[in-house]
Design a protein around this motif. Structure first.
Motif, PDB file in Angstrom:
ATOM      1  N   SER A  47      86.694  69.848  26.871  1.00 33.76           N
ATOM      2  CA  SER A  47      85.618  69.744  27.857  1.00 33.76           C
ATOM      3  C   SER A  47      85.677  68.402  28.571  1.00 33.76           C
ATOM      4  N   THR A 185      88.644  74.601  31.086  1.00 37.60           N
ATOM      5  CA  THR A 185      88.624  76.047  30.862  1.00 37.60           C
ATOM      6  C   THR A 185      90.010  76.617  31.151  1.00 37.60           C
ATOM      7  N   ASN A 210      87.001  77.063  26.720  1.00 39.80           N
ATOM      8  CA  ASN A 210      85.847  77.210  27.606  1.00 39.80           C
ATOM      9  C   ASN A 210      84.527  76.788  26.970  1.00 39.80           C
ATOM     10  N   THR A 212      81.641  74.301  25.904  1.00 43.44           N
ATOM     11  CA  THR A 212      81.137  73.041  26.420  1.00 43.44           C
ATOM     12  C   THR A 212      81.042  71.990  25.306  1.00 43.44           C
ATOM     13  N   HIS A 218      71.498  72.191  25.663  1.00 40.05           N
ATOM     14  CA  HIS A 218      71.317  73.082  26.803  1.00 40.05           C
ATOM     15  C   HIS A 218      69.902  73.644  26.804  1.00 40.05           C
ATOM     16  N   THR A 326      80.284  74.928  33.036  1.00 36.25           N
ATOM     17  CA  THR A 326      80.965  74.022  32.103  1.00 36.25           C
ATOM     18  C   THR A 326      81.274  72.694  32.762  1.00 36.25           C
ATOM     19  N   ILE A 360      80.161  79.458  27.140  1.00 35.93           N
ATOM     20  CA  ILE A 360      80.093  78.164  26.451  1.00 35.93           C
ATOM     21  C   ILE A 360      79.895  78.318  24.950  1.00 35.93           C
TER      22      ILE A 360
END
Length: 567
Positions: A47, A185, A210, A212, A218, A326, A360
């Motif tokens: 990431s 990603t 992919n 995060t 979040h 992402t 994610i």
């Protein structure tokens, strides 16, 4: 593990030590030893903000032959900002390598200057795809002898439409080169690049593909579409120490949100494709130096931003392509720090949120917006903290203090504290005095108007009784926006932005609401003010014109009336 265990040379280790780097990040710990032992093709998936630059930069510098002046390494990055950042990092890593020559080439600046730098020789070139193709076509750069090509942020480059440029560049390079591809990603187009130009690449994945950054929290808040901006303000007010990015989908939306925030006194500026390169550099410089707290940006404009300490990423609107979430969220929680990614969604976007969660592999924390009481409490204690930490210039203040103390002879200590706090704090108390919860689940609460907003948030759309409506002869076509108009008014009148109310920017002209008590000041001080070569004229409107005025809205004619007029 420490950097000295990875197999790097003394010059690089000394530079790393001076920079204060002790322990490598997971991607660095896996990539660097492998590339030093076996410089084959490599795919590094991690990431944003996990230290990918050092992962490829240190091995690239390790292999440079300083006695040779031709280009040996090529790094391709999606944006000017990232290109400059990578070149700066490589120069810091290689500062003890005396004959090292690194040249960065990118659009938006004089190509002749870059050509002169290339003619002096460059062992490593850091480039954006478009400018590099231009230089290849002009036969000003040779990459047919390079040993290594690095594709950094490969997914972003392809998202930005650089597929053909990447193909053009890679076809110019020797077949026996090494290709190091780094990406957050792995969409199909990135996989195609790997299949076409790489031979049995060694793959390193930090976390899962992919996924995060695990240090990002979040959050999602569900609001009605018409309450989106007011919800954004609540989140900013609830986080007084915010140093963040707000993502919008379009240039127009970005400009509108930034203009509204600036007009209301928030420390914010926009970053979008309509800005010139000089304007972009100015805004980014202010943001990097923390002279502004909030950057409102489009996805494309924000790509390549590499700024440490960003506390919040706010998605004013979710991206059209859910995979871009992402990249957006990866602007926070860099270098092992923690960060918060906040999504504002309407009641119809639940499915889109689920799609992002699958990508994610993390669930959103669905939260309620902070209440007015919670916001006011946060702001009050932030104010108290600022007062507590303020450095007092005793020498300068002492001569005024006796007269000041006389003013407070009849007040208790508590009364003095209350008054000083109220000077700054009243604006929040007044704004949130009649506000209710804006969460979508509570939109039927008592006190709401027909438009779904409440209290001050509903009244923002009409002119106050103590305001006058003013006409300005400049508009959007002249380059005027809300933030620019606020700055012009404040700079030329000496008034604070709280003296200004609603602003409406039209194509050829504009309107603003100003305090009636300063009517003569607005008229006198703003006449013939120069704005980008044009003379500004201001006058009081006769009928309260513009969207925020009190003029009556014309009734739309009926179909019968329209037919009668045609006859």
């Amino acid at each position: 593990m420490e950097f000295k265990e990875l197999g790097l040379g003394e010059e690089l280790l000394a530079a790393i030590n001076e920079l204060g780097f002790k322990e490598p990040t997971p991607i660095q710990e896996q990539a660097i030893p492998h590339l030093l032992e076996d410089p084959t093709d490599l795919i590094g998936l991690a990431s944003t903000g996990t230290g990918k630059t050092a992962s490829f930069g240190l091995p690239l510098l390790h292999y440079v032959d300083l006695e040779m002046n031709h280009t040996q390494g090529l790094v391709i990055a999606p944006t000017r900002e990232l290109c400059i950042q990578i070149a700066n990092d490589l120069e810091m890593f290689g500062k003890r390598m005396k004959k090292l020559k690194i040249v960065s080439v990118y659009g938006g600046t004089d190509i002749r200057k870059q050509i002169k730098e290339l003619e002096r020789g460059a062992q490593i070139i850091v480039a954006t795809p478009g400018r590099l193709v231009d230089l290849i076509n002009r036969k000003k750069v040779r990459i047919n002898d390079i040993d290594t090509v690095v594709l950094d942020e490969a997914d972003e480059m392809l998202n930005m439409g650089f597929k053909e440029d990447i193909d053009t560049i890679l076809k110019q390079t020797p077949k026996d080169k090494c290709v190091w591809l780094f990406s957050a990603t792995m969409p199909d187009e990135v996989a195609r690049i790997a299949r076409t130009y790489m031979v049995e690449p060694f793959e390193i994945t930090v976390g899962s593909k992919n996924v995060t950054n695990k240090n990002i929290e979040h959050q999602a808040y569900t609001v009605k579409e018409r309450d989106r901006y007011f919800a954004l303000k609540r989140l900013i007010d609830f986080n007084p120490n915010i140093y963040g990015l707000i993502f919008c989908r379009t240039r127009r939306e970005t400009a509108e949100v930034a203009d509204k925030l600036m007009a209301e006194g928030y420390s914010a500026e926009p970053l979008h494709g309509d800005l010139s390169q000089a304007q972009r550099d100015r805004v980014m410089g202010k943001f990097r130096d923390k002279h502004i707290q909030i950057l409102v940006a489009t996805d494309v404009a924000a790509r390549g931003i590499d700024v440490d300490d960003i506390t919040h990423v706010i998605h004013y609107k979710l991206p059209e392509d859910v995979e871009n979430y992402t990249h957006r969220s990866g602007r926070t929680a860099r270098a092992g720090k923690k960060g918060i990614s906040i999504a504002l969604i309407n009641t119809k976007e639940g499915r889109k949120l689920k799609s992002i969660e699958k990508i994610i592999q993390t669930n959103f924390d669905i939260k309620k917006l902070p209440t007015p009481d919670e916001i006011c409490e946060k702001q009050l204690f932030k104010l108290v903290e600022n007062v507590e930490n303020e450095v007092v210039n005793d020498k300068a203040i002492d001569k005024y203090l006796p007269e000041v103390m006389k003013k407070f002879d009849d007040l208790t200590r508590e009364e003095i504290v209350r008054k000083f706090i109220s000077v700054e704090f009243n604006k929040f108390l007044n704004y949130y005095a009649n506000s209710k919860n804006l969460d979508a689940d509570f939109n039927e609460s008592k006190g709401k108007g027909r438009d779904g907003r409440d209290g001050r948030e509903r009244r923002d759309n009409r002119m106050d009784d103590d305001k006058e409506r003013f006409f300005v002869n400049l508009g959007r076509k002249d380059g005027l926006n809300q933030g620019a108009l606020v700055r012009l008014i404040c700079d030329n009148t000496g008034l604070k932005n709280k003296s200004i109310g609603r602003i409406d920017i039209m194509n050829n002209f504009s309107f603003f609401d100003g305090d009636k008590e300063h009517k003569e000041t607005f008229i006198k001080k703003l006449q013939d003010v120069n704005f980008e070569g044009k003379s500004m004229n201001v006058e009081v409107t006769k009928d309260g014109g513009g969207k925020g005025g009190n003029g009556k809205k014309k009734r739309k004619p009926s179909s019968k009336e329209r037919n009668r007029r045609r006859k």
